[in-house]
Write a protein that holds these residues in place. Sequence first.
Motif, PDB file in Angstrom:
ATOM      1  N   LEU A 165     -34.695 -13.582  -4.657  1.00 52.63           N
ATOM      2  CA  LEU A 165     -35.192 -12.287  -4.205  1.00 52.63           C
ATOM      3  C   LEU A 165     -34.012 -11.327  -4.035  1.00 52.63           C
ATOM      4  O   LEU A 165     -33.028 -11.653  -3.358  1.00 52.63           O
ATOM      5  CB  LEU A 165     -35.952 -12.424  -2.880  1.00 52.63           C
ATOM      6  N   ASP A 166     -34.118 -10.153  -4.639  1.00 52.59           N
ATOM      7  CA  ASP A 166     -33.050  -9.157  -4.568  1.00 52.59           C
ATOM      8  C   ASP A 166     -33.012  -8.568  -3.153  1.00 52.59           C
ATOM      9  O   ASP A 166     -33.989  -7.950  -2.708  1.00 52.59           O
ATOM     10  CB  ASP A 166     -33.324  -8.045  -5.589  1.00 52.59           C
ATOM     11  N   PRO A 167     -31.900  -8.744  -2.426  1.00 53.66           N
ATOM     12  CA  PRO A 167     -31.848  -8.246  -1.041  1.00 53.66           C
ATOM     13  C   PRO A 167     -31.894  -6.729  -0.939  1.00 53.66           C
ATOM     14  O   PRO A 167     -32.148  -6.189   0.146  1.00 53.66           O
ATOM     15  CB  PRO A 167     -30.504  -8.800  -0.532  1.00 53.66           C
ATOM     16  N   ARG A 168     -31.664  -6.025  -2.064  1.00 55.99           N
ATOM     17  CA  ARG A 168     -31.678  -4.558  -2.035  1.00 55.99           C
ATOM     18  C   ARG A 168     -33.090  -4.001  -2.184  1.00 55.99           C
ATOM     19  O   ARG A 168     -33.316  -2.803  -2.002  1.00 55.99           O
ATOM     20  CB  ARG A 168     -30.795  -4.014  -3.150  1.00 55.99           C
ATOM     21  N   MET A 169     -34.038  -4.864  -2.547  1.00 56.35           N
ATOM     22  CA  MET A 169     -35.424  -4.437  -2.747  1.00 56.35           C
ATOM     23  C   MET A 169     -36.285  -4.794  -1.547  1.00 56.35           C
ATOM     24  O   MET A 169     -35.972  -5.721  -0.790  1.00 56.35           O
ATOM     25  CB  MET A 169     -36.009  -5.109  -3.989  1.00 56.35           C
ATOM     26  N   SER A 170     -37.372  -4.081  -1.395  1.00 59.54           N
ATOM     27  CA  SER A 170     -38.380  -4.475  -0.417  1.00 59.54           C
ATOM     28  C   SER A 170     -39.167  -5.661  -0.977  1.00 59.54           C
ATOM     29  O   SER A 170     -39.088  -5.976  -2.180  1.00 59.54           O
ATOM     30  CB  SER A 170     -39.331  -3.324  -0.118  1.00 59.54           C
ATOM     31  N   ILE A 207     -41.918  -8.349  -5.641  1.00 53.52           N
ATOM     32  CA  ILE A 207     -43.124  -8.915  -6.256  1.00 53.52           C
ATOM     33  C   ILE A 207     -43.537  -8.120  -7.485  1.00 53.52           C
ATOM     34  O   ILE A 207     -43.964  -8.682  -8.500  1.00 53.52           O
ATOM     35  CB  ILE A 207     -44.274  -8.961  -5.228  1.00 53.52           C
ATOM     36  N   ALA A 208     -43.393  -6.798  -7.414  1.00 54.17           N
ATOM     37  CA  ALA A 208     -43.848  -5.936  -8.505  1.00 54.17           C
ATOM     38  C   ALA A 208     -42.880  -5.884  -9.684  1.00 54.17           C
ATOM     39  O   ALA A 208     -43.265  -5.440 -10.776  1.00 54.17           O
ATOM     40  CB  ALA A 208     -44.077  -4.518  -7.978  1.00 54.17           C
ATOM     41  N   GLU A 209     -41.652  -6.353  -9.509  1.00 55.57           N
ATOM     42  CA  GLU A 209     -40.640  -6.224 -10.564  1.00 55.57           C
ATOM     43  C   GLU A 209     -41.095  -6.828 -11.899  1.00 55.57           C
ATOM     44  O   GLU A 209     -40.908  -6.203 -12.954  1.00 55.57           O
ATOM     45  CB  GLU A 209     -39.327  -6.852 -10.116  1.00 55.57           C
ATOM     46  N   PRO A 210     -41.705  -8.045 -11.928  1.00 57.63           N
ATOM     47  CA  PRO A 210     -42.167  -8.569 -13.224  1.00 57.63           C
ATOM     48  C   PRO A 210     -43.192  -7.667 -13.904  1.00 57.63           C
ATOM     49  O   PRO A 210     -43.242  -7.597 -15.135  1.00 57.63           O
ATOM     50  CB  PRO A 210     -42.778  -9.927 -12.855  1.00 57.63           C
ATOM     51  N   PRO A 253     -36.446  -8.789   2.332  1.00 60.85           N
ATOM     52  CA  PRO A 253     -36.495 -10.261   2.368  1.00 60.85           C
ATOM     53  C   PRO A 253     -35.741 -10.863   3.549  1.00 60.85           C
ATOM     54  O   PRO A 253     -36.167 -11.880   4.111  1.00 60.85           O
ATOM     55  CB  PRO A 253     -35.866 -10.666   1.033  1.00 60.85           C
ATOM     56  N   ARG A 254     -34.636 -10.253   3.961  1.00 61.59           N
ATOM     57  CA  ARG A 254     -33.832 -10.803   5.062  1.00 61.59           C
ATOM     58  C   ARG A 254     -34.578 -10.775   6.389  1.00 61.59           C
ATOM     59  O   ARG A 254     -34.196 -11.484   7.331  1.00 61.59           O
ATOM     60  CB  ARG A 254     -32.515 -10.050   5.197  1.00 61.59           C
TER      61      ARG A 254
END
Length: 577
Positions: A399-404, A409-412, A447-448
């Motif tokens: 999980l990219d820590p810079r993303m919500s 989840i929506a990235e794909p 994610p954090r």
Amino acid sequence: MTATEPILAVEDLGVHFSTESGDVHAVQGVSLSVAPGETLALVGESGSGKSTVALAAMGLLSPNATVTGSAVVDGHQVVGAGETALRALRGRTVSMVFQEPATALDPLTRVGAQIAEVIRNHRQVSAADAAARAVDLLRRVGIPAPEDRAKAFPFQLSGGQRQRVVIAMAIANEPALLIADEPTTALDVTVQAEILELLRALAADTGTGVLLVTHNMGVVADFADRVAVMLHGSIVETGGVEDVLLRPQHEYTERLLAAVPRLETAASAQDAAESATHRPDRRRLEVTEASPDRAPDGRPDTPPVVDLRDVSVTFGRGTRAVHALRGIDVQVHAGETVGLVGESGSGKSTAARVALGLVRPSAGSVRLFGSDLRRTRGRDRRALRSGIGVVLQDPVASLDPRMSVGECIAEPLAVHRRGTSSADRRRRVDEVLDAVRLPRALASRAPRELSGGQRQRVSLARALVLDPRLLVADEPTSALDVSVQEAVLEVLTELQGELGFACLFVSHDLAVVQQFAERVVVMRAGAVEEQGPTGSTLLHPTTDYTRRLLAAVPVPDPVVQRQRRADRLASLAAVTS
């Protein structure tokens, strides 16, 4: 401190976090103690506050945390202590084994050097002596060729090996208190048994007290002296391990124990068949012969979704070559779940990566959805990969820590151009969050800010967002507590029934594999040891290796587990004598 005083004494501990959406009360009025040489298991669902209590005892909570009450370690007050005092305690008086080894190891430093640094931070020893001690610790925690592994970087080790390195670091200075947050989550059952024996010996020999944070009730039964059950930040039940696990008083504890997957043996399956009150497992355990829609070896009579034939993988050359896979055959059909099991380093994850096209085989063929993956290029290869969902072992790394959470989840959907608008994608994100039993409000969080179990469910939602034809799940429930694990497996079962996707399920949890997979492939040292229908393979194994794996699985009954451990140790002693 006298011998009668606890090594850890927590009194009326409260922890709340200040967030953008308001205060979150994570822990409320928790009191517990750990005596020298004693193991207290702290259990409960993900988000119940277990790890927060453990971090508070180490003084490792984030700056937005407000802590009240008291946490005394070996006579030293942790709550309100300055960083200098805490730094002197950590690693010497109290050590911690973290849940996710990726967060505890420096990716740019060799593992031997990391262990040696922990030693030299608290002991006046030479660099050479610290390096030798590091190698010895790697040997003690069961890492093969410790002299070579000490020179490796963390990314060159398997997930289980990285966790063993973390444990080696934690016990390097023989601390008075060891806080173990899911210490065996990434370990296969045989290494898990060895690590528990090591920690048990450490407690007995040095008087180290252990605060064990875990969702594995088998580990609790095998290792703990007492148990404290947490719910919504408070302790709802505490007592001796036999009292809590065999005679629970709180209905929440009863629910937790009811959700524990229990490994069936030939004897217990017979007893279950004779008992009218037995709750049947979700999967059929007695599939031992061909049925009209299955071949004699238990495979469906349909073309496989993923087909590995005589696949070998070798990393490196010459004397440094590592044979990760040795001529394996693995097939997974539509609507079918195949479990890959075996010890850490057996090749399970490498086989999964070959199926994903992430590792190129040295020999053999790989077909995905009927296409030769080695011959597919460009747009066609991308189209094939869009039909695969992946759940990795370590949610932090996926999980990219810079993303919500919602963006992760929506990235794909964005990568594969699914969904005509952002509203469509948000709607799909909400659907998969519902499917994995997470509140939609988490979509706006980072994610954090989630627990380990919540992050793993986000990874699962991300894998399902494209409605895959194949789901490759590498330890997908390793970070989940038993009730959430049960719910997630039920969700996977329902979705698999609706969508008909195939599932390659990599796991060291044989009880989960037994309940979830129709077929199982047992791997050892890069080769297939045996495979077949789950019922016949795990109830009636044909190889000594599979029997040893099954014997190492802890069961959530302290009395039964005590006898299983004694039998296992006697068997090992007989082999080595």
